[in-house]
Design a protein around this motif. Structure first.
Motif, short mmCIF file in Angstrom:
data_model
loop_
_atom_site.label_atom_id
_atom_site.label_comp_id
_atom_site.label_asym_id
_atom_site.label_seq_id
_atom_site.Cartn_x
_atom_site.Cartn_y
_atom_site.Cartn_z
N UNK A 160 -7.43 8.60 0.61
CA UNK A 160 -8.17 8.67 1.96
C UNK A 160 -7.02 9.87 3.13
N UNK A 161 -7.08 8.90 3.89
CA UNK A 161 -6.76 10.04 5.26
C UNK A 161 -4.83 9.16 5.60
N UNK A 162 -4.73 9.20 4.19
CA UNK A 162 -3.13 8.54 4.28
C UNK A 162 -2.11 9.13 1.87
N UNK A 163 -1.19 9.22 2.56
CA UNK A 163 -0.34 9.35 1.60
C UNK A 163 0.79 8.67 1.23
N UNK A 164 1.27 9.27 -0.09
CA UNK A 164 2.64 8.11 -0.31
C UNK A 164 3.32 9.19 -1.70
N UNK A 165 4.11 9.02 -0.81
CA UNK A 165 5.80 9.42 -1.99
C UNK A 165 5.89 7.96 -2.69
N UNK A 208 1.96 0.40 -5.87
CA UNK A 208 2.35 1.48 -5.30
C UNK A 208 2.86 1.15 -4.04
N UNK A 209 4.06 1.41 -3.61
CA UNK A 209 5.26 1.09 -2.59
C UNK A 209 5.08 3.08 -1.94
N UNK A 210 5.30 2.76 -1.03
CA UNK A 210 5.40 4.78 -0.04
C UNK A 210 4.20 5.79 0.41
N UNK A 211 3.47 5.07 0.51
CA UNK A 211 2.48 4.97 1.74
C UNK A 211 2.53 4.72 3.75
N UNK A 212 2.95 6.53 3.82
CA UNK A 212 2.96 5.75 5.41
C UNK A 212 2.06 5.39 6.05
N UNK A 213 0.72 5.22 5.30
CA UNK A 213 -0.25 4.10 6.59
C UNK A 213 -0.68 3.31 5.34
N UNK A 214 -2.26 2.02 5.62
CA UNK A 214 -2.42 1.96 4.84
C UNK A 214 -3.68 2.36 4.11
N UNK A 222 4.54 17.27 -1.08
CA UNK A 222 4.20 16.49 0.25
C UNK A 222 3.57 17.66 1.13
N UNK A 223 3.86 18.91 1.02
CA UNK A 223 3.10 19.67 2.10
C UNK A 223 1.80 19.81 1.83
N UNK A 224 1.49 19.70 0.85
CA UNK A 224 -0.19 19.28 0.00
C UNK A 224 -0.61 18.22 0.25
N UNK A 225 0.24 17.14 0.73
CA UNK A 225 -0.07 15.18 0.54
C UNK A 225 -0.83 15.26 2.06
#
Length: 231
Positions: free
Chosen positions: A166-171, A194-200, A213-216
């Motif tokens: 959706x509108x967030x991403x994770x490493x 999965x642990x590492x999302x910027x937001x929910x 990460x740039x693409x994400x």
């Protein structure tokens, strides 16, 4: 069963969870519609059948509580026939398996029929592609931040991958099974944490593994903007 893994996504029966049942139908390869032998088909059962048909997935009917007083298998079979789901034993094509969670009768046969249907329909996924699937739950966890529970539909997800949901991403900092075991990678039909999302991420968000990460960051930002425009 027979050294093969079957993953069940249990969708609640209450009408308020219609959205989850619809996502569940789209997410699964085989829908097991559960009907109580003493209750028969209920409105939420008809809704689940409708979602499964709309998604084009194979349907197996499990008639439960066959050990209870008042169980009437033929009544359930007739109610299924009324929905154009003629049981195999009546000459139709709908797989119907009577089971009891109390005595465990029929459970092995249900697992065997699930595997048989997947073989007959050749329901297979490609492992050697970037992982993709659906977020089925998310929450905040003290010390670990935003957490997503997701089901992989295709490909492989590895620790260290970048994924967009959706509108967030994770490493992917930590990858776990739903039993809490850490793994380095996971393949199709595996439920993962999965642990590492910027937001929910939101329930029902599709996720996909991307190159970096740039693409994400770019894809998630664009998705978030489009969601904002449509709200």
């Amino acid at each position: 069963k027979n050294d093969r893994v079957v993953t069940f996504l249990d969708t609640p029966g209450h009408e308020a969870f219609a959205a989850l049942r619809e996502h569940g139908a789209h997410l699964t390869d085989v829908a097991v519609v559960v009907v109580a032998a003493d209750d028969g088909i209920k409105p939420q059962t008809l809704e689940a059948i409708r979602f499964a048909r709309k998604a084009g997935v194979q349907i197996i009917v499990a008639i439960t509580k066959i050990d209870k007083e008042g169980a009437n298998l033929d009544r359930v079979r007739q109610e299924l026939a009324d929905q154009d789901m003629i049981p195999e034993e009546w000459g139709g094509s709908t797989v119907v398996v009577p089971v009891s969670s109390k005595t465990k009768e029929g459970v092995d046969k249900l697992l065997e029929m699930i595997l048989l249907v997947t073989d007959v329909e050749e329901l297979k996924a490609d492992v050697a592609v970037p992982g993709e699937g659906l977020v089925i739950e998310s929450h905040m966890e003290t010390g670990r931040g935003p957490i997503a529970v997701a089901l992989i539909e295709q490909g492989t997800v590895k620790q260290g991958d970048f994924i967009v949901a959706g509108g967030t991403y994770a490493k992917v900092k930590v990858l776990e099974t739903t039993a809490g075991k850490q793994v380095k990678s996971a393949g199709p039909s595996t439920p993962i944490i999965v642990v590492g999302f910027k937001s929910l991420p939101e329930f029902g968000d599709s996720f996909t593994v991307v190159k970096n990460e740039k693409e994400a960051r770019h894809i998630s930002a664009e998705t978030a903007r489009q969601k904002g425009d449509n709200s």
